[in-house]
Design a protein around this motif. Structure first.
Motif, short mmCIF file in Angstrom:
data_model
loop_
_atom_site.label_atom_id
_atom_site.label_comp_id
_atom_site.label_asym_id
_atom_site.label_seq_id
_atom_site.Cartn_x
_atom_site.Cartn_y
_atom_site.Cartn_z
N GLY A 67 0.78 -1.23 0.00
CA GLY A 67 0.00 0.00 0.00
C GLY A 67 0.82 1.28 0.00
O GLY A 67 0.27 2.37 0.01
N ILE A 68 2.14 1.16 -0.03
CA ILE A 68 3.00 2.35 -0.07
C ILE A 68 2.85 3.04 -1.42
O ILE A 68 2.76 2.39 -2.46
CB ILE A 68 4.48 1.96 0.17
CG1 ILE A 68 4.66 1.39 1.58
CG2 ILE A 68 5.42 3.14 -0.06
CD1 ILE A 68 6.04 0.78 1.82
N ASP A 69 2.84 4.35 -1.41
CA ASP A 69 2.74 5.14 -2.64
C ASP A 69 4.09 5.08 -3.35
O ASP A 69 5.08 5.67 -2.92
CB ASP A 69 2.37 6.59 -2.27
CG ASP A 69 1.98 7.41 -3.48
OD1 ASP A 69 2.44 7.11 -4.60
OD2 ASP A 69 1.23 8.38 -3.29
N LYS A 70 4.15 4.35 -4.48
CA LYS A 70 5.42 4.12 -5.18
C LYS A 70 6.11 5.40 -5.60
O LYS A 70 7.33 5.49 -5.58
CB LYS A 70 5.20 3.26 -6.43
CG LYS A 70 5.13 1.79 -6.15
CD LYS A 70 5.18 0.98 -7.42
CE LYS A 70 3.85 0.89 -8.07
NZ LYS A 70 3.81 -0.08 -9.17
N GLY A 71 5.35 6.39 -6.00
CA GLY A 71 5.96 7.64 -6.45
C GLY A 71 6.73 8.37 -5.36
O GLY A 71 7.58 9.21 -5.64
N LEU A 72 6.45 8.03 -4.12
CA LEU A 72 7.13 8.68 -2.99
C LEU A 72 8.25 7.81 -2.42
O LEU A 72 8.88 8.20 -1.43
CB LEU A 72 6.11 9.03 -1.90
CG LEU A 72 4.99 9.97 -2.36
CD1 LEU A 72 4.03 10.25 -1.22
CD2 LEU A 72 5.55 11.27 -2.94
N MET A 73 8.51 6.67 -3.05
CA MET A 73 9.61 5.81 -2.59
C MET A 73 10.94 6.55 -2.79
O MET A 73 11.13 7.21 -3.81
CB MET A 73 9.64 4.49 -3.37
CG MET A 73 8.51 3.55 -3.02
SD MET A 73 8.56 2.94 -1.32
CE MET A 73 9.99 1.86 -1.38
N PRO A 74 11.84 6.44 -1.82
CA PRO A 74 13.13 7.12 -1.97
C PRO A 74 14.01 6.45 -3.02
O PRO A 74 14.09 5.24 -3.10
CB PRO A 74 13.76 7.02 -0.58
CG PRO A 74 13.06 5.90 0.10
CD PRO A 74 11.71 5.76 -0.53
N PHE A 75 14.65 7.30 -3.82
CA PHE A 75 15.61 6.83 -4.83
C PHE A 75 16.71 7.87 -4.90
O PHE A 75 16.45 9.04 -5.17
CB PHE A 75 14.94 6.66 -6.19
CG PHE A 75 15.87 6.16 -7.24
CD1 PHE A 75 16.19 4.82 -7.31
CD2 PHE A 75 16.47 7.03 -8.13
CE1 PHE A 75 17.08 4.36 -8.27
CE2 PHE A 75 17.36 6.58 -9.08
CZ PHE A 75 17.67 5.24 -9.15
N ASP A 76 17.94 7.47 -4.64
CA ASP A 76 19.07 8.40 -4.61
C ASP A 76 18.80 9.60 -3.71
O ASP A 76 19.08 10.75 -4.06
CB ASP A 76 19.42 8.89 -6.02
CG ASP A 76 20.36 7.93 -6.74
OD1 ASP A 76 20.87 6.99 -6.09
OD2 ASP A 76 20.59 8.12 -7.95
N GLY A 77 18.17 9.33 -2.57
CA GLY A 77 18.00 10.37 -1.56
C GLY A 77 16.81 11.29 -1.73
O GLY A 77 16.70 12.28 -1.02
N GLU A 78 15.93 10.99 -2.69
CA GLU A 78 14.74 11.82 -2.89
C GLU A 78 13.61 10.94 -3.40
O GLU A 78 13.85 9.85 -3.91
CB GLU A 78 15.02 12.96 -3.88
CG GLU A 78 15.31 12.47 -5.28
CD GLU A 78 15.58 13.60 -6.26
OE1 GLU A 78 15.23 14.76 -5.98
OE2 GLU A 78 16.16 13.31 -7.32
N PRO A 79 12.36 11.41 -3.29
CA PRO A 79 11.27 10.62 -3.86
C PRO A 79 11.47 10.43 -5.36
O PRO A 79 11.89 11.34 -6.07
CB PRO A 79 10.03 11.48 -3.58
CG PRO A 79 10.43 12.36 -2.42
CD PRO A 79 11.89 12.62 -2.61
N VAL A 80 11.17 9.23 -5.83
CA VAL A 80 11.37 8.93 -7.25
C VAL A 80 10.56 9.88 -8.14
O VAL A 80 11.00 10.23 -9.24
CB VAL A 80 11.06 7.45 -7.54
CG1 VAL A 80 9.58 7.14 -7.39
CG2 VAL A 80 11.58 7.06 -8.92
N ALA A 81 9.41 10.33 -7.66
CA ALA A 81 8.61 11.26 -8.47
C ALA A 81 9.35 12.57 -8.71
O ALA A 81 9.19 13.18 -9.78
CB ALA A 81 7.26 11.53 -7.79
N ALA A 82 10.14 13.01 -7.76
CA ALA A 82 10.92 14.25 -7.95
C ALA A 82 11.93 14.05 -9.07
O ALA A 82 12.07 14.90 -9.96
CB ALA A 82 11.61 14.64 -6.65
N ARG A 83 12.63 12.92 -9.04
CA ARG A 83 13.62 12.64 -10.07
C ARG A 83 12.99 12.51 -11.45
O ARG A 83 13.44 13.11 -12.42
CB ARG A 83 14.37 11.35 -9.73
CG ARG A 83 15.40 10.98 -10.79
CD ARG A 83 15.86 9.53 -10.71
NE ARG A 83 16.83 9.25 -11.72
CZ ARG A 83 16.54 9.02 -13.00
NH1 ARG A 83 15.31 9.06 -13.43
NH2 ARG A 83 17.50 8.77 -13.87
#
Length: 192
Positions: free
Chosen positions: A22-38
């Motif tokens: 149920g975790i919001d995938k777009g907000l998963m951390p990737f390289d120190g930030e939410p993947v949606a930001a990247r």
């Protein structure tokens, strides 16, 4: 006279994250930030506007998008409705779509997809790795909006099947291309 090629972009982040508990995938951390930001920064390099399809956490997603779209139906009806919702409001002549669970996508790959779309402006374009169609990495001409509306109304829910019905043109890349990491589990995110 043909319309000039202009590109809107869409980040699909509207899923329920069932394989992530149920975790919001777009907000998963990737390289120190939410993947949606990247991924939103990546899309901004390629297109003129960034749309994000999300069904929760709109306050977080709004910082990375020009506009948000959400599904008009409850219960997470799937990515095809996110694509349809974005086509309804996109300002460009075409819509580049990427999912939020492919954190290693890069600008050269997306530019290659857009170049192919520019060469075939009336056709849907999608990525293909080996024999596998990647239907959520695609470019759609806005001229397909009515076709997608009709397909949705008649019960179509599969982006893959719908794209095949449109005689999609594919950009082929190697099956083992690391940019196609599909992070749908916690271990995939932890390994990336």
């Amino acid at each position: 006279m043909t319309q000039p090629f202009t590109l809107s972009t869409l980040l699909l982040a509207g899923g329920q994250g069932s394989r992530l508990g149920g975790i919001d995938k777009g907000l998963m951390p990737f390289d120190g930030e939410p993947v949606a930001a990247r991924l939103s920064r990546l899309l901004a390099q390629v297109g003129s506007e960034v749309l994000i399809s999300c069904n929760r956490n709109a306050d977080r997603y709004s910082q990375w998008a020009n506009r948000l779209v959400s599904d008009p139906q409850p219960d997470y009806p799937g990515p095809l409705l996110g694509m349809l919702s974005a086509l309804r409001v996109a300002r460009g002549s075409h819509l580049l779509v990427v999912p939020c669970d492919m954190p290693l996508l890069d600008a050269p790959l997306l530019h290659s997809l857009v170049t192919l779309a520019n060469e075939h402006p009336d056709r849907a374009i999608a990525l293909q790795s080996g024999r596998q169609l990647q239907p959520l990495v695609c470019v759609l001409p806005l001229s397909l909006l009515n076709t997608l509306e009709r397909a949705w109304q008649t019960g179509q829910r599969s982006p893959r099947r719908w794209l095949i019905e449109q005689q999609v043109i594919t950009l082929r890349i190697a099956e083992d291309d690391p940019r196609l990491l599909n992070a749908n589990t916690l271990s995939a995110w932890q390994d990336s």
